[in-house]
Design an enzyme around this catalytic site. Structure first.
Site, mmCIF file in Angstrom:
data_model
loop_
_atom_site.group_PDB
_atom_site.id
_atom_site.type_symbol
_atom_site.label_atom_id
_atom_site.label_comp_id
_atom_site.label_asym_id
_atom_site.label_seq_id
_atom_site.Cartn_x
_atom_site.Cartn_y
_atom_site.Cartn_z
ATOM 1 C CB CYS A 193 -0.894 -0.019 1.236
ATOM 2 S SG CYS A 193 -1.809 1.510 1.509
ATOM 3 C CD1 TRP A 248 -6.019 -3.719 4.904
ATOM 4 C CD2 TRP A 248 -4.400 -4.698 3.722
ATOM 5 N NE1 TRP A 248 -5.787 -2.940 3.792
ATOM 6 C CE2 TRP A 248 -4.786 -3.519 3.048
ATOM 7 C CE3 TRP A 248 -3.390 -5.485 3.168
ATOM 8 C CZ2 TRP A 248 -4.206 -3.111 1.847
ATOM 9 C CZ3 TRP A 248 -2.801 -5.078 1.975
ATOM 10 C CH2 TRP A 248 -3.210 -3.917 1.327
ATOM 11 C CB THR A 306 -7.655 1.883 5.616
ATOM 12 O OG1 THR A 306 -7.735 2.656 6.817
ATOM 13 C CG2 THR A 306 -8.966 1.988 4.853
ATOM 14 C CE1 TYR A 315 -5.484 2.762 -5.233
ATOM 15 C CE2 TYR A 315 -3.931 4.587 -5.190
ATOM 16 C CZ TYR A 315 -4.262 3.280 -4.849
ATOM 17 O OH TYR A 315 -3.378 2.505 -4.163
#
Length: 360
Positions: A58, A91, A125, A189
């Site tokens: 990330c 995650w 996140t 993105y």
């Protein structure tokens, strides 16, 4: 990785994070556990209390990894590394023995979010800072996390640590960071997740206009703001490091590869060869995440073998522009054994060339 939504087929990043802060002098009236709402609480700087949850794939988490390393906070804030792929739920710490984070004792980062907010409704996140005693997320506000590591944890920085937020440069940094975020960090993105041709083309043009602006800006200066590395460079680098490996093809950002933009490519190699940048870059995890997780874009899940990472060690010649990576400070020391990027995921880490720029 930040969550996002589509509005009229245009990608919009959800920036509603848990915005608690960890401060050197927190307001007692905003202490955790009181009446202050989640997102407005202030926690005390306390070595050994917090765990930084990241994923090397990330770009937003990679910022925190780099800043923590540059400032020498490895012994002050522990770090948990999630694997590169995840499902829609969370995650996961599948790189650790037993697939459980050894500090938090949890298999999924979602467990730390729900320890703070039961039934947490938003995306799980990274990066996120977790309070070890309670196992609950303190904050996942990624831009504030790294700024606070620089400004609030100063008493625990290593000797020779750089000032990544110089007081005299903050106004200029804010302006540069804003455009880099809107048009580059988030711009890729907007291209990749555009739902219509019109929204894609709008994002595409904004992205490359910003990259052209950066090329011009960096043609006469070694770093984005000032004479040394600042967080402005960190924020741009993590997007550039992923550009040819993922964004150029996977996100259709294909006017030019990074390696075809001479100034930006030399700038990126300069940073890459500086301790803290290239040695935290995991091309294997990067490609695995983007190509395996984003099945709406890449239905087969096939991961490309290229590009060759060894080109990142080619001479950059940026020393001629003046400045130096750390000014009067020094480069960070070796990465702790358990935090090293596997050489199999980044073959440049098996060579000596990566440290060349630290001597510039």
């Amino acid at each position: 990785m930040g969550q996002g939504t589509y509005v009229e087929q245009e990608y919009n990043r959800d920036m509603a994070y848990i915005a608690d802060r960890i401060l050197a002098e927190p307001d007692p009236a905003k202490a955790p556990g009181g009446e202050t709402a989640v997102g407005e609480q202030e926690w005390p700087v306390e070595p050994g209390r917090y765990h930084l949850a990241v994923a090397r794939a990330c770009p937003w988490a990679n910022r925190a990894i780099i800043v923590r390393r540059l400032l020498g906070l490895e012994g002050v804030i522990s770090m948990g590394i999630a694997g590169p792929t995840h499902d829609e739920d969370s995650w996961t710490f599948d790189l650790d023995p037993g697939q459980v984070d050894p500090v938090l004792g949890i298999p999924r980062l979602k467990d730390a979010y729900e320890a703070r907010v039961p039934g947490y409704p938003r995306g799980i996140t990274v990066p996120a800072i977790v309070d070890i005693p309670t196992g609950a997320v303190v904050t996942n506000d990624f831009p504030q996390i790294t700024q606070d590591l620089s400004t609030q944890w100063r008493a625990h920085h290593r000797a020779g640590a750089p000032d990544l937020w110089p007081e005299e440069l903050r106004e200029e940094m804010d302006a540069v960071n804003q455009r880099v975020f809107e048009d580059v960090n988030n711009g890729v993105y907007r291209c990749g997740f555009a739902g219509t041709q019109e929204s894609y083309e709008k994002a595409y043009h904004r992205l490359f206009e910003a990259l052209d602006w950066l090329q011009e800006r960096l043609s006469t200066r070694r770093y984005l703001v000032g004479e040394h590395i600042t967080e402005a460079d960190v924020r741009l680098f993590t997007t550039l490091a992923r550009f040819d490996a993922a964004y150029h093809g996977h996100f259709k950002c294909n006017r030019s590869k990074l390696s075809e933009m001479p100034v930006l490519w030399a700038y990126a190699r300069d940073l890459y060869q500086t301790p803290g940048f290239g040695d935290t870059t995991d091309f294997g995890d990067i490609k695995s995440h983007y190509y395996e997780v984003h099945r709406d874009i890449n239905p087969t899940g096939v991961v490309p073998l290229g590009p060759d990472p060894m080109v990142w060690l080619e001479p950059h010649g940026r020393e001629e522009l003046g400045g130096s990576p750390f000014g009067d400070g020094t480069a960070p020391g070796p990465i702790p054994e358990g935090e090293r990027v596997p050489v199999a995921n980044n073959p440049t880490l098996g060579l000596d060339g990566l440290v060349s720029a630290s001597r510039a």
